[in-house]
Structure formats: structure tokens, C-alpha cells
Scaffold this active site. Sequence first.
Site, mmCIF file in Angstrom:
data_model
loop_
_atom_site.group_PDB
_atom_site.id
_atom_site.type_symbol
_atom_site.label_atom_id
_atom_site.label_comp_id
_atom_site.label_asym_id
_atom_site.label_seq_id
_atom_site.Cartn_x
_atom_site.Cartn_y
_atom_site.Cartn_z
ATOM 1 N N HIS A 98 0.368 -5.848 4.653
ATOM 2 C CA HIS A 98 -0.411 -5.380 3.511
ATOM 3 C C HIS A 98 -1.205 -4.123 3.874
ATOM 4 O O HIS A 98 -1.199 -3.133 3.131
ATOM 5 C CB HIS A 98 -1.351 -6.508 3.067
ATOM 6 C CG HIS A 98 -2.068 -6.226 1.781
ATOM 7 N ND1 HIS A 98 -3.087 -7.031 1.312
ATOM 8 C CD2 HIS A 98 -1.939 -5.237 0.856
ATOM 9 C CE1 HIS A 98 -3.539 -6.545 0.176
ATOM 10 N NE2 HIS A 98 -2.864 -5.460 -0.116
ATOM 11 N N GLU A 101 1.217 -1.325 4.179
ATOM 12 C CA GLU A 101 1.635 -0.825 2.862
ATOM 13 C C GLU A 101 0.630 0.199 2.338
ATOM 14 O O GLU A 101 1.002 1.227 1.769
ATOM 15 C CB GLU A 101 1.756 -2.007 1.891
ATOM 16 C CG GLU A 101 2.017 -1.624 0.442
ATOM 17 C CD GLU A 101 1.123 -2.373 -0.530
ATOM 18 O OE1 GLU A 101 0.442 -1.713 -1.330
ATOM 19 O OE2 GLU A 101 1.105 -3.621 -0.473
ATOM 20 N N HIS A 102 -0.665 -0.069 2.518
ATOM 21 C CA HIS A 102 -1.698 0.876 2.091
ATOM 22 C C HIS A 102 -1.692 2.138 2.956
ATOM 23 O O HIS A 102 -1.810 3.252 2.452
ATOM 24 C CB HIS A 102 -3.081 0.222 2.186
ATOM 25 C CG HIS A 102 -3.416 -0.659 1.024
ATOM 26 N ND1 HIS A 102 -4.453 -0.410 0.172
ATOM 27 C CD2 HIS A 102 -2.847 -1.815 0.583
ATOM 28 C CE1 HIS A 102 -4.522 -1.367 -0.747
ATOM 29 N NE2 HIS A 102 -3.556 -2.239 -0.511
ATOM 30 N N GLU A 174 -8.458 1.937 4.804
ATOM 31 C CA GLU A 174 -7.634 1.041 3.996
ATOM 32 C C GLU A 174 -7.667 -0.399 4.492
ATOM 33 O O GLU A 174 -7.566 -1.324 3.686
ATOM 34 C CB GLU A 174 -6.190 1.543 3.965
ATOM 35 C CG GLU A 174 -6.028 2.902 3.311
ATOM 36 C CD GLU A 174 -6.450 2.881 1.844
ATOM 37 O OE1 GLU A 174 -6.111 1.915 1.139
ATOM 38 O OE2 GLU A 174 -7.123 3.837 1.418
ATOM 39 N N GLU A 199 -10.270 -6.285 -1.147
ATOM 40 C CA GLU A 199 -9.275 -6.809 -2.088
ATOM 41 C C GLU A 199 -9.027 -8.294 -1.837
ATOM 42 O O GLU A 199 -9.005 -9.103 -2.774
ATOM 43 C CB GLU A 199 -7.963 -6.038 -1.948
ATOM 44 C CG GLU A 199 -6.853 -6.572 -2.832
ATOM 45 C CD GLU A 199 -5.494 -5.957 -2.531
ATOM 46 O OE1 GLU A 199 -4.494 -6.448 -3.103
ATOM 47 O OE2 GLU A 199 -5.413 -5.013 -1.729
#
Length: 941
Positions: A98, A101-102, A174, A199
Site C-alpha cells: 500500500h 502504491e502511494h 506517504e 488513511e
Amino acid sequence: MAVAAGASRPRALRRDKSSCVRPRVLVRSHVARRRADAQFAGAAEGRVTDIPELSLTAVKLSHDSTGAKYLHLAREDTNNLFSVQFRTTPLDSTGVPHVLEHTVLCGSQKYPCRDPFFKMLNRSLSTFMNAFTASDYTLYPFSTQNPKDFQNLLSVYLDATFFPCLRELDFWQEGWRLEHENPRDPQTPLTFKGVVFNEMKGAFTDKERIFSQHLQNRLLPDHTYSVISGGHPLCIPDLTWEQLKQFHATHYHPSNARFFTYGNFPLEQHLRQIHEEALSKFEKIKPNTAVPTQKPWDKPREFQITCGPDALAADSSKQTTVGVGFLLPDITDTFEAFTLNLLSSLLISGPNSPFYKALIESGLGTDFSPDVGYNGSTREAYFSVGLQGVAEQDVQAVRDIIDRTIEEVLQKGFEDDQIEALLHKIEIQMKHQSVSFGLTLTSYVAPCWNHDGDPVELLKLGSQVARFRQCLRENPEFLQEKVKRYFKNNPHKLTLSMKPDDKYFEKQTQKETEKLKQKIDCLSPKDKRQIYEKGLELQTQQSKPQDTSCLPALKVSDIEPTIPLTHLEVALAAGETPVQYCAQPTNGVVYFRAFCSLHTLPEELRPYVPLFCSVLTKLGCGLLDYRQQAQQIELKTGGMAASPHVIPDGTHLDVYEQGVLFSSFCLDRNLPDMMQLWGEMFHRCSVNAMPQQMSLAEKEVEKFVQNVGRSKAEWKPGHLSVVEKPAPSGSSGSTHISGPRVLRKLITDPTFKPHQMKTHFLLPFPVNHVGECVRTAPYTDPDHASLKVLARLMTAKFLHTEIREKGGAYGAGARLGRDGMFTFYSYRDPHSTETLQSFAKAVDWAKAGRFTQQDIDEAKLSVFASVDAPVPPSDRGLDHFLYGLSDELKQVHREQLFAVNHDSLVAVSDKYLGVGRGTRGLALLGPENAKIAKDPSWIVR
């Protein structure tokens, strides 16, 4: 009442004449069948497959020197899509896929500027751009209608995924970092920050997410599915920058990649660009990313977990969730997966399904448990069923009902009409044309293809339906045998229960505090100094103007100057009811809408309109009880719905239309049946069951009653006046509309005066959702166009940097609604009042005109990407039907957008958004806030 058919609106009844038009489904198979590039093998005979039920041709290829896999779906669709996916199989919950991905989207070798992904949103006419982290793969899709834009975006995506910079500061921004609360003051406490960290803190306040995550982790405990690919907030701070780079090196390689393209652009160009810009720079490797099969259990297991209490629950004593999960076969067995997916729908979907009757209508819970039904996102699928909103003492009763229902299904099987309704649903889904069909297809094939299943076989829905029917003919107990094998006699069975813990959030906060202390205690004075210096460096980097000249971009001149006209026909039926017809290539599907104005409805009844809409299609009608009605809706239509609508007028902020929109669609052959169902509902709506039996309607009534008390207390009757306004027609100069002029009946309240409100809704979240809105200008006002561009300009050039990059919120921006409401927003935001200050600073920034002509052009590109987003055949003409907007009015608005300039942007910033210029509404959703609690101007709820 107005009706629309095809894609029109019922100002009168609007009926779709699309069935009279031959579907436009030509496929450029002659292009697909040529070997486009010598580096790709597979376009020879046998690797090209026509799939007529989806009107496409599939081309399966592989790259010779890297082994990369490629699937192209050629279809006459202008909204072309690309995606690349990598099998990403983490073995811990640090969230490495994750965070990666950012981070790959934060700059690459060819495009080293900070955050090229977000910057391309304003340099392109993309119809979709995003990235997703699943449990075992990461997917990077985009779509656009412009060939040059496709090549630009493809270049950025290829470089981002295969050649990212992966700078440490980007990882800090991130992923996660230790930083002082005030980065410029080393005396303030150190705390955890980071976009992904915040998040996931927000994600794990959702009890449904907690339950679904544990269900997968516990049911598939042997490998990657036992961890959280998105990252757990308490584990994310264990991820290091070195681990991130190593994960990229081992997972983001062409030998571990699957490329997907869709649409009507030439395949050869895609292959050439992908080979030249990425694949030619790699050699084949053997990636060690495969997911082994889960070892089956020899006996069932049980687990209990906790979550936070739901402050909004109707009954605080009924907050337990219980579900039973069963492990199913490998999803690469496409027909077995298809069969079990259908079986799942038969078991749980709609009021005629066995589990719906047994569980929902038992009254033991409020709804099915999260993630109910078939889940094919993991290598081995699973099925789960259960209830939420259960009293703790009723958990065993729910488990007994589940076991008993399985026994009953084994004995009784399923009615033929239930099976036919489900197969009809598949047929109508295959014919229904959405604008995001490419995205739907890449998402559909991704899990199976990820584990080396055949994506083409997966798409052959017609042959799978035929085989399913054959199995039923040859063996009437075909489905019961599946139930016996996978549910009744399956020892790999998990019972998961989740109950609230009043101290859950307090415990989570304590664990985070302990984790933070553990990290800080390990720091030397030198480490602490470096953290302070790195924090300053990150802030400097975030504030520094970026040179984006390396990024490809379209120009405003690349935008089409005019819009295509949609030809409409308006006629009067049944007296004075206007009907709009719109002939479109809808592939044999008829789309119907009817709009009923409520200007004559007594004021005291208007609060009940949402409840009426919620239950109208669930009450039974004519001679049909509510179960029979649900069955007929499934057998004859793609769905029937009623929804309350408040439609703003394009010329006045305080003039609007209030009404109910009825909508449905069906196969052309079923049009008489669909209209008969509507007729029965309108004229013979009845309650053919005891209230306690009508669970669908009962739930809607319950929800409504919970809110109606407070709503009534706040509701103040108005003094409404009716305003008659003619819709555009041929007689008023619209060349694409034929037929008589239609009068729309709008309403206004001359006594209404807007007033400012600031409301803090107390919710048990560790992060905030912040919003501020201002009344501005209606759609036809030239200022509306300037404000629309300004919203994109503020988002891209100020709010994203201040609130997301610096502040750590998951997202932030500004937008303008069709109703003239200008809204600032942030979500999953660790800040609150600071974000409101950023909104105010954004206005000051705009009023000072601190933006360039290039910034304006980029904002216009972003606006036109939305304005020119593809419209499906089912929705063409809908703007005229609902809003009274002709293509001529939309063309005027288009020209106003082109004309927006620096002066007009500064002017509207001051005119509407400056302090004291407009009435504002502020809302904050989140935890207790000491600053707001002391401020009497805020209402706390």
C-alpha cells in the site's frame, strides 16, 4: 408528471426507443489478429477469441524476453483503458504494498518532479486515474478518450511503476514518519504522521472493515491472507525505507506483471510503446510471489474479536456481529467459481432467498453481516453469511438458523423462477453499457488472472450460462450437491463473532501511545536532531515550486470546441403528460425514467417523501405480495427504484424543483411487463403482508423513525410559490429537440434567508472530515464557469499541497456543484481547525492571483475532463429531461469555460469567497475538539 424513455426524463414519461436501433458493436478484429510487435507472441490463431456476448474480441499475448502477460480487449468503445497489475504478496501487516502504491506515484526517472500522478490530473483529459492495493495484487488503471492523452498517461504510468525514484522523503510523506507536532518547533512532542498511516487509522474505525478483515485473516491463515496488505496502524511504523525498495525490486518486474488494454485504439501502438519504454530494459526472472493453496482444516474453528461501540446504533444492547465462513475452491476453476457465485446469490439475494427469509426476517439482527456472500478476491474463494445488530445472547440462535437453513436448502432446493431471475440478471448485465466498462472488466479478471487463471475463459459468460443450464437439466440436484459439499460437509468452517468494547478506542489509542514511546525511547540525541532536520527538509520540499516541464500535457486547443448534439423528441401523452424519447444504441435494453413534481404536495407531508420512495417497490402491488413483486422485478427488469430529487434551477439559486424520480430498465422484450409493474405500483400499491414480515420495508421505516423526531423539531414551514418555466424546445430555438414546449413547475420561498452555521458532529473517529460551503452563482451565470475552474485550480495548486502533503490528510480539495454551492473539503484528516485555516488561506492565495496562465490551462483541462466525461446511451438526453438544459445552453457554458482568464478568477475569488462576501456553512465530523468546545459560535452534536 413527466416521463422519459431511452435516456430521457419524465417531465413527461420518457421511453427508450433504443430497441429500434441496431447495436453498434463492430469489433476491429482484423487489427487484433495481426502480430503487432515481434517481441510479443500469441496473436497467432488460437490466442484471439471473439466474445459476442460482450461485443468484444480478446487477444492474449506474452512478451518473449520478460514473460510479461498481456490481454487486449478490442471493442468499439471510445473510453479506452490501460492497467498494469503486479502480484504483491506481503507476509506482514506493515502495509508495504500500500505504501509502495502511494510512493511510486511520487516521481520517477523520466518524470522526477514531485507527485506527477496528481499533476497529470490537470494535464490530461483522463476519464479515470487511480491505483488500488488488493490483498494479493496492486493495480494501476487509467482511461481516456483521447489517443495522445493515452500515450502521455501510459508513459507516466510505465515510468512510475517500473522506474520510480522512491525517495526517502516521499516514503516519509506517504507512508509514515516521526515528526514534531509543529515541525518548526523541536520542543513540541514527536508524533506519528503519514498519509497511509492516517488513511488506515480511519479505515480501522469502521467496524464492518474490522470484521471483514478478520474474516479473511482467520479463514486463510497460512500465507499472505493472514496479514493486512493495506497496513495496520500499529504495524505501519515498523516498515523501513529499505524494505520498501526491496519489495519493489522483487515484485514490480515485468515477469510478475499483467498488462491490460481495452477499447478502440490500435493494439500495435500500445505494444510498441510498452516494449520500448519499459519491457526492453528487463530480462526474464522467476518471481517468488505465488500464493500457495490453503491447507484445509479437519474441523471447524471459532474466534471472537472486539470493535468500538456504535454511538448511532438504535439499540445499544444489540451491537454484536456473528458470521459463518466456508472455504471454497480455487478461483482459477472458472466454471466452479461461476456456479458458486450464482449459488451465493440464490442463497442470500432478495426477500425470496433462504437466508434472507431465515435470518433477516427472524428479527434477531438489523442486517446481514459484512462481506456476506461469495468472495472471489483471494486465490481460494470463500462464502460467509451471518447477522449484525444482534444481542449477545442471540448469537447461538443465529448459528443454529444458519445450520438449519443449509439443511432446508438440501431438502427443498430452489424454485425455477429464482434461478431464471438470476440468469436474467446476468443477461441484462451483459447488455447494459456503462461508460466504465473497461474498468469493470479489468477489475473483474484481475483476481483470477493474478493466480494464472485464464481471463478469456472468465469473460465467456454466455458459454458459462449455457453450461450451467445443461448441468441443471442433466442433474436436477446439481445445486443441492454443491451445498452439501461446500457448506454441509465442509470442515473448513469459521464462526467469527464481534462484540463492542466500550474501551476499544481508548485501548487503540493506548497501544499507539506505547508504540510511539517504544520508537522514541530508541532514539539517540543525534537521531532526534536528524528527525527535526528531516521534518524541516520535508516541509521545504513540499513548499518548493515544482518544475513540471518534464511531464507530458495536452493543450486547451486539444479540447473539442463544440459538443455533439443529442436528438430528442417530445410528445404529449395521456392528456398533458410530456414524454421525451431518445433513440440510442442501447444493445436491446430500454431505459425508463418518470419524474413526478411535488409542488402540490401539502407541506406537512413532504418530510415523508424519502420514506415513501424507500418502501414503494417493497410493499407488493395489485395481486402480488411483496415476495412475488420482488420476484417479478428480478425476472422482468434490471431493477426498479424511486428516489427523492431536489433539482436546482440553472438561473436562480433559490428556485428549485422538488419531486420523485422513478427509474428502471429492461430487455426490449420485457417492456410491457415492466410498464405493467409500474402501473400496478402507481394504481394498486398494497401491503399484502404483516408489517413484521416485510423486513425490507420495515428496516426503512425504522431508519426513518429514528431521524424524523429531530428533523421535525428543526423543520420550519416555508411559504412556497410556484414558478412556471418552459423547458428548451424546438419552438424556442433548440435545433435538436422536436415537439411542443413543456412547462416545468419549480418552487421558491420568498421568505427564505440563508444563515451561517458551524456544526461539529461528534463521532468516534481518530481522524476528521472537514467541510465548508459558500453560496455562489447559478449554472447560467458566467461567474459559475470561473468558479468551476477556480475550484480545480485551488485543489491542484494549493489545497492538495497544504492539506494532503503537509497536513497528512488522505484527500482534500474544492468543488463547485451545479446548484452553485462552492465546497471546500478534507477527509481522513488528522487536523480540524488548521484545515479550516487552510481553506481561508486558499481564498487569500486566489484573491492575490498567485497562479500562472499554465496553471489556469491545466485547471481547464481538468474541468473539461469532467465536462466531457463519456455519457452512456442510457443517460443521453437526461440533462434536458431533469434540469431543462439543452445542448445549446451547455454549449454556451462551454464557451464561458474557455473564456475564463486570470482577471475573472481573481474577481470571483473576491466577489464570492472573500470574508463576509457569502453565507457559509461549516461542518466537522470527528472526535472531541477542545478548541471548538470553547468556541460558542459552534454547535456541537
